[in-house]
Design a protein around this motif. Structure first.
Motif, PDB file in Angstrom:
ATOM      1  N   ARG A 172       0.894  -0.928  -0.068  1.00 52.39           N
ATOM      2  CA  ARG A 172       0.440  -0.136   0.275  1.00 52.39           C
ATOM      3  C   ARG A 172       1.200   1.284  -0.013  1.00 52.39           C
ATOM      4  NH1 ARG A 172      -3.099  -0.326   5.079  1.00 52.39           N
ATOM      5  NH2 ARG A 172      -1.655  -2.576   4.812  1.00 52.39           N
ATOM      6  N   GLU A 173       2.145   1.387   0.525  1.00 52.09           N
ATOM      7  CA  GLU A 173       2.404   2.666   0.355  1.00 52.09           C
ATOM      8  C   GLU A 173       3.254   2.831  -0.677  1.00 52.09           C
ATOM      9  OE1 GLU A 173       4.911   2.622   5.198  1.00 52.09           O
ATOM     10  OE2 GLU A 173       5.561   1.402   3.550  1.00 52.09           O
ATOM     11  N   LEU A 174       3.678   1.912  -1.899  1.00 53.16           N
ATOM     12  CA  LEU A 174       4.492   2.151  -3.012  1.00 53.16           C
ATOM     13  C   LEU A 174       2.611   2.205  -4.033  1.00 53.16           C
ATOM     14  CD1 LEU A 174       6.930  -1.584  -3.780  1.00 53.16           C
ATOM     15  CD2 LEU A 174       6.850   0.431  -2.528  1.00 53.16           C
ATOM     16  N   HIS A 175       1.470   2.052  -3.689  1.00 49.86           N
ATOM     17  CA  HIS A 175       0.647   2.778  -4.419  1.00 49.86           C
ATOM     18  C   HIS A 175       0.517   4.365  -3.918  1.00 49.86           C
ATOM     19  CE1 HIS A 175      -3.707   3.588  -4.695  1.00 49.86           C
ATOM     20  NE2 HIS A 175      -3.712   3.590  -5.302  1.00 49.86           N
ATOM     21  N   GLU A 176       1.058   4.084  -3.227  1.00 48.64           N
ATOM     22  CA  GLU A 176       0.840   5.623  -2.027  1.00 48.64           C
ATOM     23  C   GLU A 176       1.856   6.548  -3.600  1.00 48.64           C
ATOM     24  OE1 GLU A 176      -0.657   7.837  -0.811  1.00 48.64           O
ATOM     25  OE2 GLU A 176      -2.099   6.729   0.302  1.00 48.64           O
ATOM     26  N   LEU A 177       3.461   5.279  -3.302  1.00 48.38           N
ATOM     27  CA  LEU A 177       4.344   6.168  -4.465  1.00 48.38           C
ATOM     28  C   LEU A 177       4.468   6.100  -5.236  1.00 48.38           C
ATOM     29  CD1 LEU A 177       8.596   4.800  -3.520  1.00 48.38           C
ATOM     30  CD2 LEU A 177       7.389   4.945  -6.185  1.00 48.38           C
ATOM     31  N   VAL A 178       3.649   5.296  -6.208  1.00 46.66           N
ATOM     32  CA  VAL A 178       3.211   5.327  -7.012  1.00 46.66           C
ATOM     33  C   VAL A 178       3.011   6.916  -7.755  1.00 46.66           C
ATOM     34  CG1 VAL A 178       2.196   4.418  -9.366  1.00 46.66           C
ATOM     35  CG2 VAL A 178       3.931   3.265  -8.161  1.00 46.66           C
ATOM     36  N   GLU A 179       1.773   7.176  -7.219  1.00 46.77           N
ATOM     37  CA  GLU A 179       0.607   8.146  -7.018  1.00 46.77           C
ATOM     38  C   GLU A 179       1.027   9.182  -6.945  1.00 46.77           C
ATOM     39  OE1 GLU A 179      -3.831   6.595  -5.393  1.00 46.77           O
ATOM     40  OE2 GLU A 179      -1.931   7.181  -4.008  1.00 46.77           O
TER      41      GLU A 179
ATOM     42  N   ILE B  88       4.284   9.654  -7.750  1.00 42.18           N
ATOM     43  CA  ILE B  88       5.227  10.050  -9.378  1.00 42.18           C
ATOM     44  C   ILE B  88       4.393  10.151 -10.078  1.00 42.18           C
ATOM     45  CG2 ILE B  88       6.460   8.281 -11.354  1.00 42.18           C
ATOM     46  CD1 ILE B  88       7.357   6.772  -8.615  1.00 42.18           C
ATOM     47  N   ASN B  89       2.868  10.130 -10.413  1.00 41.63           N
ATOM     48  CA  ASN B  89       1.855  10.187 -11.131  1.00 41.63           C
ATOM     49  C   ASN B  89       1.862  11.841 -11.586  1.00 41.63           C
ATOM     50  OD1 ASN B  89       1.675   8.094 -12.923  1.00 41.63           O
ATOM     51  ND2 ASN B  89       0.097   7.378 -11.601  1.00 41.63           N
ATOM     52  N   ASP B  90       1.852  12.374  -9.906  1.00 43.75           N
ATOM     53  CA  ASP B  90       1.399  13.306  -9.475  1.00 43.75           C
ATOM     54  C   ASP B  90       2.245  14.253 -10.013  1.00 43.75           C
ATOM     55  OD1 ASP B  90      -0.614  12.959  -8.272  1.00 43.75           O
ATOM     56  OD2 ASP B  90      -0.623  13.678  -6.541  1.00 43.75           O
TER      57      ASP B  90
ATOM     58  N   ILE C 275      11.550   5.987  -7.913  1.00 44.76           N
ATOM     59  CA  ILE C 275      12.204   6.644  -7.554  1.00 44.76           C
ATOM     60  C   ILE C 275      10.632   7.828  -7.041  1.00 44.76           C
ATOM     61  CG2 ILE C 275      13.831   8.229  -7.780  1.00 44.76           C
ATOM     62  CD1 ILE C 275      15.140   6.050  -9.508  1.00 44.76           C
ATOM     63  N   HIS C 276      10.848   7.626  -5.361  1.00 45.74           N
ATOM     64  CA  HIS C 276      10.159   8.935  -5.499  1.00 45.74           C
ATOM     65  C   HIS C 276      10.636   9.921  -5.324  1.00 45.74           C
ATOM     66  CE1 HIS C 276       7.625  11.196  -2.704  1.00 45.74           C
ATOM     67  NE2 HIS C 276       6.743  10.352  -2.860  1.00 45.74           N
TER      68      HIS C 276
ATOM     69  N   VAL D  49      13.428   0.270  -5.900  1.00 45.14           N
ATOM     70  CA  VAL D  49      12.086   1.327  -5.181  1.00 45.14           C
ATOM     71  C   VAL D  49      13.170   1.703  -3.868  1.00 45.14           C
ATOM     72  CG1 VAL D  49      10.392   1.073  -3.622  1.00 45.14           C
ATOM     73  CG2 VAL D  49       9.970  -0.459  -5.878  1.00 45.14           C
ATOM     74  N   ILE D  50      12.820   2.992  -4.633  1.00 45.25           N
ATOM     75  CA  ILE D  50      13.916   4.185  -3.627  1.00 45.25           C
ATOM     76  C   ILE D  50      12.656   4.823  -3.300  1.00 45.25           C
ATOM     77  CG2 ILE D  50      15.302   6.223  -3.806  1.00 45.25           C
ATOM     78  CD1 ILE D  50      16.972   4.632  -4.973  1.00 45.25           C
ATOM     79  N   CYS D  51      12.318   5.057  -1.489  1.00 43.28           N
ATOM     80  CA  CYS D  51      10.925   5.328  -1.117  1.00 43.28           C
ATOM     81  C   CYS D  51      11.312   6.506  -1.119  1.00 43.28           C
ATOM     82  CB  CYS D  51      10.923   4.540   0.424  1.00 43.28           C
ATOM     83  SG  CYS D  51      10.169   3.200  -0.461  1.00 43.28           S
ATOM     84  N   ALA D  52      10.521   7.655  -0.261  1.00 39.66           N
ATOM     85  CA  ALA D  52      10.643   9.199  -0.232  1.00 39.66           C
ATOM     86  C   ALA D  52      11.207   9.859   0.784  1.00 39.66           C
ATOM     87  CB  ALA D  52       8.811  10.005   0.835  1.00 39.66           C
ATOM     88  N   ASN D  53      12.059  10.682   0.362  1.00 38.45           N
ATOM     89  CA  ASN D  53      13.283  11.410   1.275  1.00 38.45           C
ATOM     90  C   ASN D  53      14.099  10.624   1.494  1.00 38.45           C
ATOM     91  OD1 ASN D  53      11.329  13.943   2.303  1.00 38.45           O
ATOM     92  ND2 ASN D  53      10.289  12.295   2.845  1.00 38.45           N
ATOM     93  N   VAL D  54      14.839   9.545   0.361  1.00 35.38           N
ATOM     94  CA  VAL D  54      15.383   8.867   0.726  1.00 35.38           C
ATOM     95  C   VAL D  54      17.235  10.295  -0.306  1.00 35.38           C
ATOM     96  CG1 VAL D  54      17.374   7.079  -0.536  1.00 35.38           C
ATOM     97  CG2 VAL D  54      14.857   6.672   0.660  1.00 35.38           C
TER      98      VAL D  54
END
Length: 230
Positions: A22-29, A31-33, A107-108, A124-129
């Motif tokens: 579910r975190e990756l879903h947010e990440l993809v969203e 990226i889309n934004d 990549i976030h 996958v590289i998440c937020a604020n890395v």
């Protein structure tokens, strides 16, 4: 680097409906934004090995089935929402056995990515890395929120870096190693493959493969037989 953040994207499914998925879903969203048009992902839904959730919805997206769903959808990209390196590796091997080979590298938008670096497929590289320069990250690596990767580091395939972990320069982390939350790895240290480093550990010296290490400084407290992850 071998990942182009401006690549044309397409349809994508997420494997795993748990917390990381579910975190990756947010990440993809996210990226889309931050993107437009052909540079966005069309998120089709989820794949999950639990038949009880097939046909339900998670985050208003359908659970489409298990991995066999990919056999009839060869052009869809896949990202693995599973944190444990041994399980993530097994899922990737199952997908490859189905003849499917389209893994998304995500990549976030808030991640700081250095120049002159290599990032493998499925990573996958998440937020604020925050990362610097001249490092190499393998395939299907997971780097969680607020982690740090420094110069000349090598992270081999299937490594998991937990939130807020700090990896100093000239560090090598072997395949499938799981580095815990807030762990620190000092300059020039090597961690052997398929090891587990506990939360808050401070790795000051080289660690062998297939061990569990905890403490500050980190010391092995358990050894596993070679191939334990298979």
């Amino acid at each position: 680097m071998d990942y182009d953040s401006n690549e044309v994207r397409g349809q994508i499914v997420i494997v795993g409906t748990g917390g990381l998925g579910r975190e990756l879903h947010e990440l993809v969203e996210d990226i889309n934004d931050a993107s437009t048009g052909a540079h966005t992902w069309d998120i089709l839904g989820w794949l999950d090995g639990n038949a009880a959730v097939h046909g339900t919805q998670v985050h208003d997206l359908p659970v489409l089935g298990d991995l066999d769903w990919l056999q009839n959808h060869p052009d869809v990209y896949v990202v693995i929402g599973i944190g444990a390196p041994p399980t993530r590796r097994k899922v990737v091997e199952k997908i490859r056995a189905l003849g499917h080979a389209r893994f998304a590298t995500l990549i976030h938008p808030t991640a700081v990515i250095g120049r002159r670096v290599t990032i493998g497929e499925g990573t996958v590289i998440c937020a604020n890395v925050t990362t610097t320069t001249d490092y190499a990250i393998g395939r299907h690596v997971l780097i969680n929120i607020m982690a740090t990767v420094a110069h000349d580091d090598v992270l081999h395939d299937y490594v998991t870096i937990a939130p807020a972990a700090v990896i100093s320069g000239n560090v090598t982390i072997g395949e499938g190693t799981d580095l815990g939350t807030n762990a620190t790895v000092n300059q020039g240290v090597e961690i052997g493959a398929w090891s587990i480093v506990g939360s808050g550990a401070v790795v000051t010296k080289t660690l062998p493969a297939n061990c569990t290490a905890v403490g500050a400084p980190a010391k092995p407290i358990k050894e596993r037989p070679e191939g334990w992850h298979l």
